[in-house]
Design a protein around this motif. Structure first.
Motif, PDB file in Angstrom:
ATOM      1  N   ILE A  96     -32.914  54.395  -2.647  1.00 30.06           N
ATOM      2  CA  ILE A  96     -34.030  54.923  -3.431  1.00 30.06           C
ATOM      3  C   ILE A  96     -34.975  53.769  -3.723  1.00 30.06           C
ATOM      4  CG2 ILE A  96     -34.718  56.023  -5.594  1.00 30.06           C
ATOM      5  CD1 ILE A  96     -31.833  57.161  -5.723  1.00 30.06           C
ATOM      6  N   GLU A  97     -36.237  53.926  -3.403  1.00 26.03           N
ATOM      7  CA  GLU A  97     -37.206  52.866  -3.651  1.00 26.03           C
ATOM      8  C   GLU A  97     -37.361  52.649  -5.154  1.00 26.03           C
ATOM      9  OE1 GLU A  97     -41.906  52.188  -2.771  1.00 26.03           O
ATOM     10  OE2 GLU A  97     -40.637  52.795  -1.071  1.00 26.03           O
ATOM     11  N   CYS A  98     -37.239  51.419  -5.574  1.00 26.43           N
ATOM     12  CA  CYS A  98     -37.306  51.111  -7.002  1.00 26.43           C
ATOM     13  C   CYS A  98     -37.900  49.723  -7.186  1.00 26.43           C
ATOM     14  CB  CYS A  98     -35.919  51.206  -7.641  1.00 26.43           C
ATOM     15  SG  CYS A  98     -34.671  50.136  -6.878  1.00 26.43           S
ATOM     16  N   SER A  99     -38.127  49.334  -8.429  1.00 24.93           N
ATOM     17  CA  SER A  99     -38.736  48.039  -8.734  1.00 24.93           C
ATOM     18  C   SER A  99     -38.289  47.573 -10.102  1.00 24.93           C
ATOM     19  CB  SER A  99     -40.266  48.134  -8.674  1.00 24.93           C
ATOM     20  OG  SER A  99     -40.735  49.073  -9.632  1.00 24.93           O
ATOM     21  N   LEU A 100     -38.669  46.345 -10.438  1.00 28.05           N
ATOM     22  CA  LEU A 100     -38.326  45.770 -11.739  1.00 28.05           C
ATOM     23  C   LEU A 100     -39.540  45.823 -12.659  1.00 28.05           C
ATOM     24  CD1 LEU A 100     -36.403  42.680 -10.375  1.00 28.05           C
ATOM     25  CD2 LEU A 100     -35.372  44.591 -11.609  1.00 28.05           C
TER      26      LEU A 100
END
Length: 283
Positions: A96-100
């Motif tokens: 799943i594309e995610c980020s901080l």
């Protein structure tokens, strides 16, 4: 006259409401005191949504109103019993594309930050994280995380003990400021896309060896050996080194008394005079 009477009745009515409201507030039970400070709580909400942890399954199915359910989050408690986040450890991500979130830098007690096996973690490491008093920085097997190591790493010079960035898309030159981190006991910067010249200042770090294998470095600041920065030990096999090692370096005491491993090189690259012969290959 009639209007005056109506106004008087209205005022008395409102006064009654206010008095009743005050009585209700006085008799109502006091709300439970918060167990975690507001700032850290809001950052955790940001992290939960930005990393899309709710889509990872049961492992990270946090109840955002209950810090006890925040798997992977560690706390320290002040004298008043209020909790602050001092550890984040998130591993084994989903596709799943995610980020901080950029708000990570608001965690004024965050000292341990670990990410591992998150294949679709994208974007840079928030620069605000250099505001945290980091002791352990570990990012492993996050291949889509693209960033550089910032010169702001000097903000960790009084706290950092471990720096592990491996199997990421970190790139560019390592800043010379890394040499100011004099408490570091372990450095692993392998399997990334770091390039350019390995700075001599990295030799100031009092750990042995410094792991730089599997990158795209093309050179070394040879003063790391001629200036005697410290007990230098570098493993930097599988890089794009070119040119030759200066004779001054080969003759130096530091070169002959320290551990160094640059072989094998990436295909098509290599110092033309290293190893000098098979007997001088590092053991």
């Amino acid at each position: 006259m009639k209007t005056l009477k109506q106004l008087t009745v209205l005022i008395l009515f409102l006064s009654g409401l206010m008095t009743t409201g005050c009585d209700r507030e006085e008799n109502a039970p006091l709300p439970e005191p918060p167990t975690i400070n507001v700032t850290d709580s809001l950052v955790m909400v940001d992290l939960y949504h930005s990393m899309k942890l709710g889509e990872w399954g049961e492992a990270y199915n946090w109840d955002l109103t209950d810090p006890e359910s925040w798997i992977g989050i560690g706390f320290q408690t002040d004298e008043n019993g209020l909790k602050y986040v001092n550890k984040i450890s998130i591993v084994h991500g989903k596709n799943i594309e995610c980020s901080l979130p950029s708000s990570l830098g608001n965690l004024k007690y965050l000292s341990e930050f670990s990410l591992g096996g998150i294949p679709y973690l994208k974007g840079p490491l928030p620069e605000s994280i250099y505001n945290c008093p980091m002791r352990i920085m570990s990012i492993i097997n996050c291949p889509r995380l693209i960033d550089k190591i910032s010169p702001k790493i000097t903000q960790w010079k009084n706290t950092l003990e471990e720096l592990s960035i491996s199997r990421t898309s970190f790139y560019g030159e390592i800043p010379k400021e890394i040499g100011e981190c004099q408490l570091v006991k372990y450095v692993d910067l392998t399997w990334n896309k770091f390039s350019g010249t390995i700075p001599a200042e990295i030799g100031k770090i009092p750990c042995f060896p410094i792991h730089l294998n599997h990158n795209e470095f093309t050179g070394i600041d040879w003063s790391i050996y001629t200036e005697k920065y410290g007990n230098t030990g570098i493993t930097a096999a599988y890089n794009n080194f070119i040119g030759e090692i200066p004779q001054e370096v080969l003759d130096s005491e530091q070169w002959n008394n320290s551990y160094h491993s640059f072989y094998p090189f990436n295909e098509g690259y290599g110092f033309t005079n290293y190893p000098l012969d098979e007997n001088q290959l590092p053991k």
